[in-house]
Design an enzyme around this catalytic site. Structure first.
Site, PDB file in Angstrom:
ATOM      1  N   GLY A 123       5.878   2.391  -9.688  1.00  0.00           N
ATOM      2  CA  GLY A 123       4.920   3.963 -10.395  1.00  0.00           C
ATOM      3  C   GLY A 123       5.168   4.155 -11.177  1.00  0.00           C
ATOM      4  N   HIS A 171      13.459  -2.175   0.131  1.00  0.00           N
ATOM      5  CA  HIS A 171      12.183  -1.373  -0.813  1.00  0.00           C
ATOM      6  C   HIS A 171      12.803  -0.673  -1.590  1.00  0.00           C
ATOM      7  CE1 HIS A 171       9.277   0.472  -3.455  1.00  0.00           C
ATOM      8  NE2 HIS A 171       8.826  -0.500  -3.269  1.00  0.00           N
ATOM      9  N   SER A 176       4.992  -1.646 -11.495  1.00  0.00           N
ATOM     10  CA  SER A 176       4.104  -1.474 -12.504  1.00  0.00           C
ATOM     11  C   SER A 176       2.974  -2.678 -13.177  1.00  0.00           C
ATOM     12  CB  SER A 176       4.426  -0.902 -13.973  1.00  0.00           C
ATOM     13  OG  SER A 176       5.315   0.540 -13.450  1.00  0.00           O
ATOM     14  N   GLU A 185      12.037   1.970  -2.975  1.00  0.00           N
ATOM     15  CA  GLU A 185      12.243   3.687  -1.913  1.00  0.00           C
ATOM     16  C   GLU A 185      12.688   3.795  -0.903  1.00  0.00           C
ATOM     17  OE1 GLU A 185       7.467   3.550  -2.511  1.00  0.00           O
ATOM     18  OE2 GLU A 185       7.713   3.353  -4.277  1.00  0.00           O
ATOM     19  N   GLU A 214      12.362  -5.836  -8.675  1.00  0.00           N
ATOM     20  CA  GLU A 214      12.280  -4.780  -8.623  1.00  0.00           C
ATOM     21  C   GLU A 214      12.463  -3.477  -9.333  1.00  0.00           C
ATOM     22  OE1 GLU A 214       7.890  -4.673  -6.254  1.00  0.00           O
ATOM     23  OE2 GLU A 214       9.364  -3.780  -4.785  1.00  0.00           O
ATOM     24  N   PHE A 270       1.149  -1.312   0.356  1.00  0.00           N
ATOM     25  CA  PHE A 270       0.066  -0.237  -0.121  1.00  0.00           C
ATOM     26  C   PHE A 270       0.806   1.376  -0.712  1.00  0.00           C
ATOM     27  CE2 PHE A 270      -4.170  -1.483   2.816  1.00  0.00           C
ATOM     28  CZ  PHE A 270      -4.069  -2.527   1.171  1.00  0.00           C
ATOM     29  N   LYS A 271       2.615   1.060  -0.033  1.00  0.00           N
ATOM     30  CA  LYS A 271       2.834   2.616   0.453  1.00  0.00           C
ATOM     31  C   LYS A 271       1.765   3.583   1.436  1.00  0.00           C
ATOM     32  CE  LYS A 271       4.588   1.660  -4.017  1.00  0.00           C
ATOM     33  NZ  LYS A 271       5.909   1.434  -5.157  1.00  0.00           N
TER      34      LYS A 271
HETATM   35  C1  PEP Z   1       6.335  -1.969  -5.924  1.00  0.00           C
HETATM   36  O1  PEP Z   1       6.701  -0.474  -5.069  1.00  0.00           O
HETATM   37  O2  PEP Z   1       6.855  -2.570  -4.772  1.00  0.00           O
HETATM   38  C2  PEP Z   1       5.463  -1.379  -6.453  1.00  0.00           C
HETATM   39  C3  PEP Z   1       5.938  -2.969  -7.412  1.00  0.00           C
HETATM   40  O3  PEP Z   1       5.129  -0.136  -7.061  1.00  0.00           O
HETATM   41  P1  PEP Z   1       3.700  -0.249  -8.710  1.00  0.00           P
HETATM   42  O4  PEP Z   1       3.348  -1.764  -8.699  1.00  0.00           O
HETATM   43  O5  PEP Z   1       3.155   0.834  -7.893  1.00  0.00           O
HETATM   44  O6  PEP Z   1       5.464   0.026  -9.758  1.00  0.00           O
END
Ligand code: PEP
Length: 242
Positions: free
Chosen positions: A168, A93, A198, A95, A162, A10-11
């Site tokens: 995102g 992660h 994404s 971020e 990722e 959910f961030k």
């Molecule tokens: C994530 O933050 O782990 C991620 C994959 O985000 P998104 O699906 O929005 O790219």
């Protein structure tokens, strides 16, 4: 094909109230489709809770500090997680690496500490665009550095590849790129390896069908319950089709 692992990150989205509604709707949808596997959700810290569900919905923390309790302003530790029976945590992660400035040394310390506590750890790795553009060897070196200090044989580890440029942004890695990168990462660990970046209802079938992709870690497209339910349905159909 065995059932894939789907996880919702959910961030900084959803409140305590909307998370409760989301979990109830997810539980009902899993019941309706006869979903027999587990699903993970990572709500913000303020929405962590014990949820009574009929289905296997596991709640994890997006972040926590490697401590039981103490003086770490703004952080939560084992005592706060324990109140809600949380035993899953997201570590590494992008971020947190790139926006919050977590170093590999700190991430490895966090990983080791939560491993010691017996947590299920979702551990994320992924390269930024300039590294991808520098070629396969640069990507390999970058990802290997992100595995430094990490026990990749830990039985409760779930890895997530990722690529930063796909998170995102609406840009998804191609199936070929996911397949080759996953094959490379799998040389370092035999634990489940998810793809994240994404993922959405329109591309999840193609992504989950990639050889060596054991599931998906989903950000943006998981925030709407209807979209998350669609993705679970697609994953469930894939399982029975193969
Ligand atoms: C994530 O933050 O782990 C991620 C994959 O985000 P998104 O699906 O929005 O790219």
């Amino acid at each position: 094909m065995s059932r894939k692992i789907l996880a919702a990150n959910f961030k900084t989205n959803h409140t305590r109230a909307s998370t409760r509604e989301y979990v109830a709707a997810l539980d009902a949808a899993m019941e309706k489709m006869g979903y027999g596997g587990e699903t993970y959700i990572f709500p913000p810290a303020t929405a962590l809770d014990r949820f009574e569900t009929k289905n296997d919905i596991r709640v994890g923390a997006q972040n926590a500090y490697p401590t039981v309790k103490g003086s770490f302003t703004g952080e939560i530790g084992l005592e706060q997680l324990g109140e809600f029976g949380i035993e899953t945590v997201l570590v590494g992660h992008s971020e947190r690496r790139h926006i919050l400035g977590e170093s590999q040394a700190f991430i490895a310390q966090k990983y080791a500490w939560f491993k010691e506590q017996g947590f299920t750890i979702f551990y994320c790795i992924g390269e930024p665009l300039e590294v991808r553009e520098a070629g396969d060897e640069a990507v390999r070196r970058y990802l290997v550095e992100q595995l430094e200090g990490i026990d990749t044989a830990y039985s409760k580890l779930i890895l997530a590849y990722e690529p930063v440029w796909a998170i995102g942004t609406g840009k998804t890695a191609t199936p070929d790129l996911i397949e080759t990168t996953h094959a490379m990462i799998k040389r370092f660990s035999d634990r489940p390896l998810l793809y994240g970046g994404s993922v959405k209802p329109a591309n999840i079938e193609e992504i989950l069908s990639v050889e060596g992709c054991d599931g998906a870690l989903i950000g943006t497209a998981s925030w709407e319950i209807s979209s998350m339910v669609s993705m679970l349905e697609i994953s469930e159909k894939l399982k029975t089709k193969n």
